[in-house]
Design an enzyme around this catalytic site. Structure first.
Site, PDB file in Angstrom:
ATOM      1  N   ASP A 115      -4.193   0.459   7.752  1.00 41.54           N
ATOM      2  CA  ASP A 115      -3.018   1.334   7.710  1.00 41.54           C
ATOM      3  C   ASP A 115      -3.074   2.323   8.875  1.00 41.54           C
ATOM      4  OD1 ASP A 115      -0.864   2.969   6.550  1.00 41.54           O
ATOM      5  OD2 ASP A 115      -2.461   4.317   5.873  1.00 41.54           O
ATOM      6  N   ASP A 140     -23.544  -1.156  31.820  1.00 36.93           N
ATOM      7  CA  ASP A 140     -22.845  -2.155  31.000  1.00 36.93           C
ATOM      8  C   ASP A 140     -21.329  -1.987  31.035  1.00 36.93           C
ATOM      9  OD1 ASP A 140     -22.801   0.179  29.598  1.00 36.93           O
ATOM     10  OD2 ASP A 140     -23.269  -0.724  27.651  1.00 36.93           O
ATOM     11  N   GLU A 156       3.742   5.659  -3.078  1.00 36.21           N
ATOM     12  CA  GLU A 156       3.967   6.962  -2.480  1.00 36.21           C
ATOM     13  C   GLU A 156       5.341   7.057  -1.810  1.00 36.21           C
ATOM     14  OE1 GLU A 156       1.971   9.348  -2.860  1.00 36.21           O
ATOM     15  OE2 GLU A 156       2.418  10.841  -1.319  1.00 36.21           O
ATOM     16  N   ASP A 157       5.723   6.044  -1.067  1.00 33.86           N
ATOM     17  CA  ASP A 157       6.915   6.156  -0.228  1.00 33.86           C
ATOM     18  C   ASP A 157       8.141   5.456  -0.777  1.00 33.86           C
ATOM     19  OD1 ASP A 157       5.701   7.726   1.753  1.00 33.86           O
ATOM     20  OD2 ASP A 157       4.689   5.958   2.540  1.00 33.86           O
ATOM     21  N   HIS A 211       0.798  -1.238   0.000  1.00 34.90           N
ATOM     22  CA  HIS A 211       0.000   0.000   0.000  1.00 34.90           C
ATOM     23  C   HIS A 211       0.827   1.283   0.000  1.00 34.90           C
ATOM     24  CE1 HIS A 211       0.564   0.226   4.414  1.00 34.90           C
ATOM     25  NE2 HIS A 211       0.265   1.503   4.280  1.00 34.90           N
TER      26      HIS A 211
HETATM   27 MN    MN Z   1       0.864   3.324   5.344  1.00 31.65          MN
END
Ligand code: MN
Length: 507
Positions: A137, A258, A75-76, A71
């Site tokens: 994530d 509760d 981007e990274d 994922h």
């Molecule tokens: Mn992430």
């Protein structure tokens, strides 16, 4: 520590193909993130692995787990989308790309933007799995929030409480919803957290012992009647939901019944009612506290029987009776629906589309003979979700499956951002002129130009979902009559006309 075989062991009866896919994604992500580290000092890959593990624990299929591993690679780790597509197929790329886009959204604490941002999340999550990967994530990021710079902690935790936790709740993924709330609570409301901690902390040991003892008594009482195929699950109310309830009850702890609950999980629905009978025959129930959510499920689909009883030693405990299936649904919600639907990748992809929204609220648009939930309970469901759900249900009823969300509701809106990340909700084909007036009429009246995604654009540019729009103003700039053609919103048109009138009078 990441461990491939333990990740694979979480997949429900995986085929050889499934194992190959997850293994390949694991090795790919490990290599792609190799030089990077997290704030905690751990290798970045740990985060990708933990995200995938959360997904596997939710029971998600191999494609979603693989997308979880990958994922952050776009981007990274600067992996090209073409590479993901070539190695893992269109569907995995679609999921990874969707998660990447969602990652660009920021919540900046403006109350008025919350609903738009939630909407945008749904709109951009064309496939429910994108949203679930994003939740996983975020959950891992929250678990490691202590390593993040203090000034960022508050923003991330508030965003979690305002956006992610409610989305998990709406998807009935209670397990993630609860954990997100509890992790965010001390960062967003430190004083309140301390209050609740003190209140419960004093009773913590005593509570655990009471639940344990009571659980044994219940099992004994049930065994006497021949019910042995049961299991129990003790739960102490989480700090965050306790605080929310205390607020409703004017902070009177004695009125929260509760705090302690014992879940009794049985094989069949008939067993549920039998357990209720035995429990009420053994302990005195509190009047008005018996709720049959099997006959009348909650609007989010929750089923089970709740009752509260006096334990006989001065205590009060809530008992929640469910079947295994109800229990799984209560903890994992829509994630558990999806887990079984995932098929190996096919050519051309296998997107589930936004049809899932139709089942988001089981009772909206349900047939006349369907059981109705308790009156008024649907009121906390935002109007726009009801609209989507209704339109989707109609589409399903008319056999119009092809007619998915892309040609529907969200076709009529675009969501764009200010440079600070606030979300502005505009009609389709809106221009920078509409945007400027939506921010402030003064900005509209002095607009000299516009940038979209850092590039200068002409004022007739049609804005698209996710664009970041910046308006350049000059003291001497004024609207021209041409802008009337560029504006889509009646608000902008009205303001332009007013401004033109003022200018005319000057001459
Ligand atoms: Mn992430």
């Amino acid at each position: 520590m990441p461990n491939l075989s333990s990740l694979i062991s979480l997949l429900p009866s995986p085929s050889e193909e499934d194992i190959a896919l997850v293994t390949k994604a694991y090795e790919f992500a490990e290599k792609a993130h190799a030089p990077q580290k997290r704030f905690s000092g751990d290798p970045y890959f740990y985060h990708a692995y933990e995200t995938a593990k959360i997904l596997a624990e939710l029971g998600m299929g191999p494609i979603t787990v693989a997308a979880g591993l990958l994922h952050d690679t776009l981007e990274d780790a600067a992996v090209k989308p073409e590479v993901i597509e070539k190695e893992f197929g269109k569907e995995v790329l679609f999921l990874v790309d969707g998660v990447t886009k969602l990652g660009k959204l920021r919540y900046h604490g403006a109350e008025r933007h919350i609903e738009s941002l939630r909407k945008l999340f749904i709109a951009m999550s064309q496939d429910l799995r994108v949203l679930i990967i994003k939740l996983a994530d975020r959950l891992h990021n929250m678990r490691t929030l202590q390593y993040v710079r203090p000034e960022k902690q508050f923003r991330i935790a508030s965003e979690t409480l305002e956006i992610y936790a409610p989305l998990a709740y709406r998807l009935s993924i209670r397990r993630i919803n609860r954990e997100l709330e509890n992790l965010a609570f001390p960062y967003v409301y430190p004083k309140e957290f301390e209050t609740v901690k003190k209140l419960v902390g004093e009773r913590e040991k005593e509570n655990a012992a009471r639940l344990e003892k009571f659980s044994r008594s219940v099992k004994k009482a049930l065994a006497k009647e021949g019910l042995t195929a049961i299991r129990t699950d003790a739960r102490v109310k989480s700090y965050f939901s306790l605080w929310k309830k205390l607020e409703r009850k004017n902070m009177e702890f004695e009125k929260v019944y509760d705090v302690l609950a014992l879940r009794v999980i049985v094989p069949s629905i008939a067993d549920c009612y039998q357990v209720l009978g035995i429990v009420h025959g053994t302990w005195r129930p509190l009047p008005g506290r018996i709720k049959d959510y099997i006959a009348f499920p909650k609007p989010n689909g929750y089923r089970g029987i709740h009752t509260t009883i006096f334990t006989g030693d001065g205590g009060i405990i809530e008992i929640q009776i469910r079947t295994e299936e109800m229990h799984r649904l209560a903890e994992f919600g829509y994630a558990s629906h999806l887990a079984y639907k995932e098929k190996p990748p096919k050519a051309g992809g296998n997107r589930l589309g936004l049809l899932w929204l139709a089942s988001f609220i089981p009772f909206v648009g349900a047939g006349k003979n369907a059981a109705k939930p308790a009156q008024g309970k649907t009121s906390d469901i935002p109007e726009w979700i009801k609209q989507i759900a209704e339109s989707q249900t109609e589409a399903v009823q008319h056999g119009d499956f092809a007619q998915n969300m892309e040609t529907d509701f969200f076709q009529f809106r675009v969501f764009v951002f200010t440079p600070k990340g606030d979300v502005i909700d505009l009609p389709l084909e809106a221009s920078p002129v509409d945007f400027a007036y939506a921010i402030h009429s003064d900005i509209g009246d002095h607009m000299a130009g516009a940038k979209v995604n850092s590039k200068l654009v002409s004022l007739d540019t049609k804005l698209r979902n996710g664009d970041i729009v910046e308006i350049i103003t000059k003291e001497g700039s004024h609207p021209s009559s041409k802008w009337l053609d560029l504006a889509k919103t009646s608000f902008a048109k009205k303001k332009i006309r007013e401004s033109l009138d003022v200018e005319k009078k000057k001459f």
